[in-house]
Design a protein around this motif. Structure first.
Motif, mmCIF file in Angstrom:
data_model
loop_
_atom_site.group_PDB
_atom_site.id
_atom_site.type_symbol
_atom_site.label_atom_id
_atom_site.label_comp_id
_atom_site.label_asym_id
_atom_site.label_seq_id
_atom_site.Cartn_x
_atom_site.Cartn_y
_atom_site.Cartn_z
ATOM 1 N N GLN A 1 0.834 -1.203 0.000
ATOM 2 C CA GLN A 1 0.000 0.000 0.000
ATOM 3 C C GLN A 1 0.868 1.252 0.000
ATOM 4 N N GLY A 2 1.915 1.248 0.835
ATOM 5 C CA GLY A 2 2.792 2.411 0.917
ATOM 6 C C GLY A 2 3.481 2.718 -0.404
ATOM 7 N N VAL A 3 3.929 1.676 -1.108
ATOM 8 C CA VAL A 3 4.568 1.871 -2.412
ATOM 9 C C VAL A 3 3.571 2.425 -3.420
ATOM 10 N N TYR B 1 -4.426 0.293 8.714
ATOM 11 C CA TYR B 1 -3.915 1.078 9.836
ATOM 12 C C TYR B 1 -3.718 0.170 11.045
ATOM 13 N N GLY B 2 -2.902 0.631 11.984
ATOM 14 C CA GLY B 2 -2.689 -0.127 13.208
ATOM 15 C C GLY B 2 -1.937 0.688 14.233
ATOM 16 N N ASP B 3 -2.396 0.639 15.478
ATOM 17 C CA ASP B 3 -1.705 1.322 16.569
ATOM 18 C C ASP B 3 -0.515 0.501 17.067
ATOM 19 N N ASP C 1 -1.066 4.512 9.399
ATOM 20 C CA ASP C 1 -2.448 4.760 8.998
ATOM 21 C C ASP C 1 -2.454 5.292 7.569
ATOM 22 N N PHE C 2 -2.898 4.444 6.632
ATOM 23 C CA PHE C 2 -2.953 4.820 5.225
ATOM 24 C C PHE C 2 -4.356 5.233 4.778
ATOM 25 N N ILE D 1 -4.106 5.608 -4.680
ATOM 26 C CA ILE D 1 -3.734 4.397 -5.414
ATOM 27 C C ILE D 1 -4.510 4.320 -6.721
ATOM 28 N N THR D 2 -3.800 4.143 -7.814
ATOM 29 C CA THR D 2 -4.434 4.058 -9.135
ATOM 30 C C THR D 2 -4.367 2.646 -9.706
ATOM 31 N N ALA D 3 -3.632 1.761 -9.062
ATOM 32 C CA ALA D 3 -3.489 0.390 -9.552
ATOM 33 C C ALA D 3 -4.825 -0.350 -9.481
#
Length: 257
Positions: A99-101, A120-122, A190-191, A198-200
């Protein structure tokens, strides 16, 4: 063995087959060996590239690192291999990095497969799971919690045991301190507000019985990515690629056509 360096850290990657590149991103405490089925099945159809993240596998194991470091390392690998565009398959932690990439360089990712994912995650998913099942795990030692948690994480335990033994046979295991460092890298990400970038073409796969990243987290991720498809495997937990391996390979192959 193929290695490259990013920010002074030596990183290992597997590179097999020919064709459109398919980048494989592994889960927490694992390494490229977890994809032995996928590499064997797809290497006649795609160029299979599997990275060992820092702190894992054959890569260097610095005492501290972050999720952003993993994302940067992945992009650095694409630069090292001079790949303008790729398809990405990420599982669990690998799906967060994917996701980050895809957020950071959306034009570089054509197709994106996120399995056993969340956005996301704490804290690490394992720590979150211990909190969710606090009543069931109350009074247990960490060793006892880990033994019981496997049944909460996976549905087809027999298939997972065979898979884990195969990985362990060919891998350098992580020490307790290295595992702690790897887990700490997943704190507080958290994304959700960025997934719209994201366009993929995206496919999200969850396992019905996943006690680590429950299906609702996969569905939420899919909803936040434009036109993403969502699929829930009915006889899987946290490892749909293992617990229903034939279905997984078939779904991935169809999606990548």
């Amino acid at each position: 063995m193929p290695f490259f360096y990013n920010e002074g850290v030596r990183l290992f990657y597997e590179d097999a087959g020919e064709g459109k590149p398919l980048l494989l991103l592994h889960g927490l405490s694992s390494n490229h060996q977890m994809f032995y089925r996928e590499i064997g099945y797809f290497k006649d159809k795609f160029r299979m590239i599997a990275l060992d993240f820092r702190g894992h596998g054959e890569s260097d194991r610095p005492p501290e690192f972050t999720l952003d470091d993993h994302i940067g390392d992945t992009i650095a690998l694409l630069d090292h291999l001079e790949l303008d565009t790729v398809n990405i398959l990420g599982i669990s932690m690998g799906s967060y990095i994917a996701q980050g990439v895809a957020i950071r360089q959306p034009g570089r990712v054509e197709k994106l497969i996120l399995a056993a994912t969340k956005s996301y995650g704490d804290q690490s998913s394992m720590a979150e799971m211990f909190d969710r099942y606090e009543d069931q795990l109350k009074g247990m030692s960490i060793t006892e919690k880990l033994a019981v948690s496997s049944k909460l994480i996976f549905h087809n335990q027999e298939a997972v045991n065979i898979w884990q033994k195969q990985i362990a046979r060919n891998s350098r295991m992580l020490s307790a301190g290295q595992q702690a460092a790897a887990s700490a890298a997943l704190r507080n990400f958290d994304f959700r507000n960025d997934l719209k970038r994201i366009t993929a073409e995206t496919l999200v796969i969850s396992g019905k019985y996943d006690g680590l990243n429950p299906p609702e987290k996969g569905r939420e991720t899919a909803v936040l990515i434009s036109d993403a498809d969502y699929m829930e495997f009915q006889d899987s937990g946290h490892a749909p690629n293992v617990e229903q391996d034939r279905l997984f390979l078939g779904v991935v192959e169809k999606f990548l056509k």
